[in-house]
Design a protein around this motif. Structure first.
Motif, short mmCIF file in Angstrom:
data_model
loop_
_atom_site.label_atom_id
_atom_site.label_comp_id
_atom_site.label_asym_id
_atom_site.label_seq_id
_atom_site.Cartn_x
_atom_site.Cartn_y
_atom_site.Cartn_z
N LYS A 147 4.19 1.18 1.25
CA LYS A 147 3.48 2.29 0.61
C LYS A 147 2.11 2.51 1.23
CE LYS A 147 4.10 0.79 -3.67
NZ LYS A 147 4.04 0.73 -5.15
N LEU A 148 1.46 1.41 1.59
CA LEU A 148 0.14 1.50 2.20
C LEU A 148 0.18 2.33 3.48
CD1 LEU A 148 -2.83 0.37 2.15
CD2 LEU A 148 -1.98 -1.48 3.61
N LEU A 158 -4.87 -3.23 2.27
CA LEU A 158 -4.39 -3.81 1.02
C LEU A 158 -5.01 -5.19 0.88
CD1 LEU A 158 -2.40 -3.78 -1.46
CD2 LEU A 158 -0.74 -4.90 0.05
N LEU A 184 -3.54 -6.06 5.92
CA LEU A 184 -3.40 -6.85 4.71
C LEU A 184 -4.51 -7.89 4.77
CD1 LEU A 184 -0.61 -5.47 4.70
CD2 LEU A 184 0.36 -7.63 3.88
N ARG A 235 7.25 -7.91 -3.23
CA ARG A 235 6.04 -7.21 -3.67
C ARG A 235 5.18 -6.80 -2.49
NH1 ARG A 235 5.36 -11.67 -6.80
NH2 ARG A 235 3.22 -12.08 -6.13
N LEU A 236 4.95 -7.75 -1.59
CA LEU A 236 4.06 -7.48 -0.47
C LEU A 236 4.66 -6.48 0.51
CD1 LEU A 236 2.63 -11.04 0.17
CD2 LEU A 236 1.31 -9.00 -0.38
N VAL A 289 -5.02 -8.82 -0.50
CA VAL A 289 -4.05 -9.79 -1.00
C VAL A 289 -4.82 -10.98 -1.56
CG1 VAL A 289 -2.07 -11.24 -0.45
CG2 VAL A 289 -2.38 -9.05 0.72
N LYS A 335 -6.45 -1.02 -3.29
CA LYS A 335 -5.45 -1.69 -4.11
C LYS A 335 -5.36 -3.16 -3.74
CE LYS A 335 -0.89 -1.03 -6.10
NZ LYS A 335 0.30 -0.17 -6.19
N SER A 336 -5.12 -3.99 -4.76
CA SER A 336 -4.95 -5.42 -4.51
C SER A 336 -3.64 -5.89 -5.13
CB SER A 336 -6.12 -6.22 -5.08
OG SER A 336 -6.16 -6.12 -6.50
N VAL A 337 -3.13 -6.99 -4.60
CA VAL A 337 -1.91 -7.60 -5.14
C VAL A 337 -2.12 -9.11 -5.16
CG1 VAL A 337 -0.83 -7.64 -2.85
CG2 VAL A 337 0.60 -7.81 -4.89
N HIS A 397 6.87 -4.11 -0.16
CA HIS A 397 6.85 -2.77 -0.77
C HIS A 397 5.45 -2.18 -0.76
CE1 HIS A 397 10.79 -3.71 -3.12
NE2 HIS A 397 11.05 -2.99 -2.05
N GLU A 398 4.46 -3.00 -1.09
CA GLU A 398 3.09 -2.50 -1.11
C GLU A 398 2.61 -2.12 0.30
OE1 GLU A 398 1.31 -1.60 -3.58
OE2 GLU A 398 2.62 -2.38 -5.14
#
Length: 365
Positions: free
Chosen positions: A276-277, A204, A100, A269-270, A206, A233-235, A272-273
């Motif tokens: 999945k990552l 990911l 992350l 959110r973090l 962040v 992907k970014s969040v 879950h992401e």
């Protein structure tokens, strides 16, 4: 144990993001960037399906799925050459299975940026370059050994294949491209598994914002363009604000989340992401003794699921009794009714487990 390493420049808000995820209360003062030992926390994966099964079965014990998060020391320029805390950082990050990468977007004059300005794309490139440099060092050492064996004609066919692959990796890194962008076969990935290459790990991004950055953010335009090109992907996370929100009562928290146009807590959110990552799914075993969520690689079969529970179940595997969580709930949480409707199935060894499957393994040893 599955691990996600949180990386980024010093004072990017890594420990704040760690606290949002883990509620661990790690130190987040500016001088905390000088630490070498990482913060670690085992985090339960939020899953409303698991919560519902606990409510239905009222088991004597419950065990959700877990992921470990590790807040690593801040990575400065030239860390790959041993500068600052580089060597400590790189030894810890190699243990992680996914990264992350926290990018500072927030503005705070009391927390000076180590590069003296807010530039998310530049910051991302600094950290990526250090990870690439570290991987090049590993490759150089391995190439030297393999070339020496080849010159003495003591190289095996397997080592020769490895030599060709390592040269391909070297070219990729010298072009300043991470190894994750290569289309490697499963066999090649197995060949490289012992090296723990940092740029081969999934990543990911962040984006750590402040609560004033709710609209379009000009500073992110260039970074978001490059993320799209690299299929990263970014969040977005309002780090400091969301850490404070975790201390509020649920009703008050929802009011503030609405003001920030957040529909799901940053923690959820973090997690879950990150889950999945890592390419993970959850399946469930359930009953009055225990309800448990088990972690499995996406694409794994029923025997893999059995082995996740216990090696004896995989060794003596006969059949797996399977019902999808949604089907179970739609049929009044009744196994008998699921059987009558034909949604309770017996599956063999090659059955590919789906996220949310409720499984009972039949075995004999």
């Amino acid at each position: 144990m599955l691990k996600c390493g949180i990386v980024g420049l010093p004072l990017s808000g890594k420990s704040t993001v760690f606290n949002v995820i883990t509620r661990a209360g790690a130190e987040v003062k500016p001088y905390a960037g000088g630490k070498t030992e990482p913060n670690r926390a085992l985090v339960s994966v939020p899953d409303k399906r698991f919560d519902k099964l606990v409510e239905i079965f009222k088991p004597r014990s419950e065990k959700p799925a877990d992921v470990e998060f590790v807040d690593l020391a801040g990575l400065s320029r030239d860390a790959g050459k041993g500068a600052g805390l580089g060597n400590s950082f790189l030894s810890f990050v190699s243990e992680s299975e996914a990264l992350l990468h926290v990018i500072r977007v927030f503005k705070n004059s009391s927390v000076p940026h180590p590069e003296n300005s807010i530039d998310p794309l530049r910051d991302w490139h600094i950290v990526e370059a250090e990870l690439i440099y570290r991987d090049l060092g590993v490759i150089t050492n391995r190439l030297t050994k393999l070339e020496e064996k080849k010159s003495k004609k003591k190289i095996t066919p397997q080592e020769n294949s490895e030599l060709e692959l390592i040269k391909e990796l070297e070219t990729q890194l010298l072009n300043e491209r991470p190894l994750r962008e290569l289309n490697l076969t499963d066999e090649q990935k197995r060949m490289l598994s012992g090296f723990a290459f940092l740029t081969l790990k999934p990543e990911l991004v962040v984006l750590n914002l402040d609560d004033s950055q709710t609209g379009e953010i000009p500073e992110l335009k260039d970074l978001e363009k490059e993320m799209a090109e690299k299929n990263l992907k970014s969040v977005k996370v309002y780090g400091a604000t969301e850490m404070e929100l975790e201390q509020l009562e649920p009703a008050d928290r929802e009011v503030f989340m609405k003001d920030l146009s957040i529909t799901e807590p940053g923690r959820d959110r973090l997690i879950h992401e990150a889950y999945k990552l890592l390419g993970l799914i959850s399946f469930f075993t359930s009953g009055t003794d225990e309800v448990r969520a088990w972690t499995l690689r996406e694409g794994s079969n029923a025997v893999d699921a059995a082995g996740t529970i216990h090696s004896d179940l995989a060794r003596g595997f006969i059949r797996a009794q399977v019902v999808a969580y949604d089907d179970f709930i739609a049929n009044n949480a009744s196994i008998a009714q699921c059987r009558e409707k034909g949604v309770l199935r017996l599956e063999g060894k090659e059955y590919i487990v789906k996220d949310g499957d409720m499984i009972e393994i039949r075995f004999n040893v």
